[in-house]
Design an enzyme around this catalytic site. Structure first.
Site, short mmCIF file in Angstrom:
data_model
loop_
_atom_site.label_atom_id
_atom_site.label_comp_id
_atom_site.label_asym_id
_atom_site.label_seq_id
_atom_site.Cartn_x
_atom_site.Cartn_y
_atom_site.Cartn_z
N HIS A 310 -11.94 -5.66 53.31
CA HIS A 310 -13.19 -5.97 52.58
C HIS A 310 -13.28 -7.46 52.30
O HIS A 310 -12.29 -8.21 52.44
CB HIS A 310 -13.27 -5.17 51.27
CG HIS A 310 -12.21 -5.50 50.27
ND1 HIS A 310 -12.28 -6.59 49.43
CD2 HIS A 310 -11.03 -4.88 49.98
CE1 HIS A 310 -11.22 -6.63 48.65
NE2 HIS A 310 -10.42 -5.60 48.97
N CYS A 326 -5.20 -3.46 49.78
CA CYS A 326 -6.24 -3.71 50.78
C CYS A 326 -6.02 -5.04 51.49
O CYS A 326 -5.16 -5.84 51.11
CB CYS A 326 -7.61 -3.70 50.12
SG CYS A 326 -8.17 -2.04 49.62
#
Length: 350
Positions: A310, A326
């Protein structure tokens, strides 16, 4: 007086005829009986003239001239390899007794009178008894299966092996397989025809791989490599290096999971579904909509159990182990990457 003498001559003549008929019938019967085990002239079995022979003589001739022809094994050849198929394995049987029996039945066909006339005048019975052979088809199929187990080679699809920084491709390879039905037919023909060649080449069909070398690149429109130690995301398009991006990865204790995955979720301006983890504190289990409080900026490419790629506005974290598992990218970079990465794109985390 003359009438009496004439009657006497008639009685004598009739008596003589009766004696001749009775005596001739007995002789004819004796002749027919003496040849009850003899094959008529003109009879041939499997191309061999057996006319005038007794059944024992005919069997001996057939055993000597026909049976040995079928005793040789059939040799199946594949390159330097040889597979021998014997008559014992095939359970092959030349029905000599049955052929001789059929020949005798044809020799004894007709009426008693016609037989006696034929035997007395040297007449012929022009008849042919075909070769009778039996074998085990399951035995033939089992032999072909054994050959196939030794000869068959599976096809090998082209494949890609990823590492932290590169993709290694391995080319495809055609396989080979015995054409089983064809080989069964060839062996059955050879079993039934002793004069045909006893050496048979294995019929082979080519087995194509599911993915050929030529197809491999089109199979992978995109491929992502994550090098956690170098904080680098590399994008490959059709297996060719396209671009490298600076990233952040999971911090100690919350490391980005290593392994091979695929992109299974794609979102634009995603909400943040906060994990039920201790590090989330009071935010655990909440959904943070897009906006200033949402740390997942611009794009989301999920690949494993809540982990994904992201955007972030914390540019200082790039090049470090700073996330909760992440992979972070700058917003321009993730916006550039997003359209190049379709659903199910492979991702390898090293």
């Amino acid at each position: 007086m003359r009438t009496v003498k004439k009657r006497r001559w008639v009685v004598v003549l009739v008596a003589v005829l009766v004696v001749l008929v009775v005596g001739g019938g007995a002789a004819a019967y004796a002749l027919d009986r003496s040849r009850s085990d003899e094959l008529a002239q003109g009879v041939r079995i499997a191309g061999i003239d057996v006319g005038g022979m007794t059944t024992d003589e005919a069997r001996a001739v057939l055993e000597r001239r026909i049976v040995p022809r079928f005793g040789r094994p059939i040799v199946v050849v594949d390159g330097t390899r040889r597979f021998h198929f014997t008559t014992d394995q095939a359970k092959l049987h030349v029905d000599v007794a049955g052929m001789v029996r059929a020949a005798l039945e044809r020799s004894r066909s007709g009426t008693f009178v016609s037989r006696v006339y034929r035997e007395a005048t040297g007449g012929r019975v022009e008849t042919r008894v075909r070769l009778r052979i039996t074998y085990s088809r399951p035995a033939v199929q089992a032999f072909v299966a054994r050959v196939a187990r030794s000869v068959d080679r599976p096809a090998q699809s082209a494949k890609v092996v990823p590492s932290a920084a590169s993709l290694t491709t391995f080319p495809s390879r055609n396989g080979r397989a015995v054409y089983r039905r064809g080989l069964v037919r060839v062996l059955e023909n050879r079993l039934l025809h002793a004069r045909w060649r006893r050496i048979v080449a294995v019929p082979i069909r080519v087995v194509r791989p599911e993915v050929s070398t030529a197809q491999l690149a089109s199979t992978y429109p995109a491929f992502i490599l994550i090098d956690r130690s170098a904080y680098t995301l590399r994008l490959f398009r059709h297996l060719r290096f396209y671009k490298a991006y600076r990233i952040a990865v999971g911090r100690q204790g919350l490391e980005t999971p290593a392994g091979e995955y695929e992109i299974n979720d794609r979102q634009i301006n995603p909400s943040w579904h906060v994990p039920n983890s201790p590090w989330a504190g009071s935010l655990a289990g909440r959904v943070i909509p897009p906006g200033p409080d949402d740390p997942i900026k611009a794009r989301w490419l999920g690949f494993y159990n809540g982990a994904g790629i992201h955007g972030t506005d914390e540019l200082s974290s790039l090049g470090t182990a700073a996330s909760h598992g992440c992979i972070r990218m700058s917003i321009p970079d993730v916006e550039e990457l997003f359209p190049l990465v379709p659903l199910h794109t492979p991702i390898y985390v090293a």
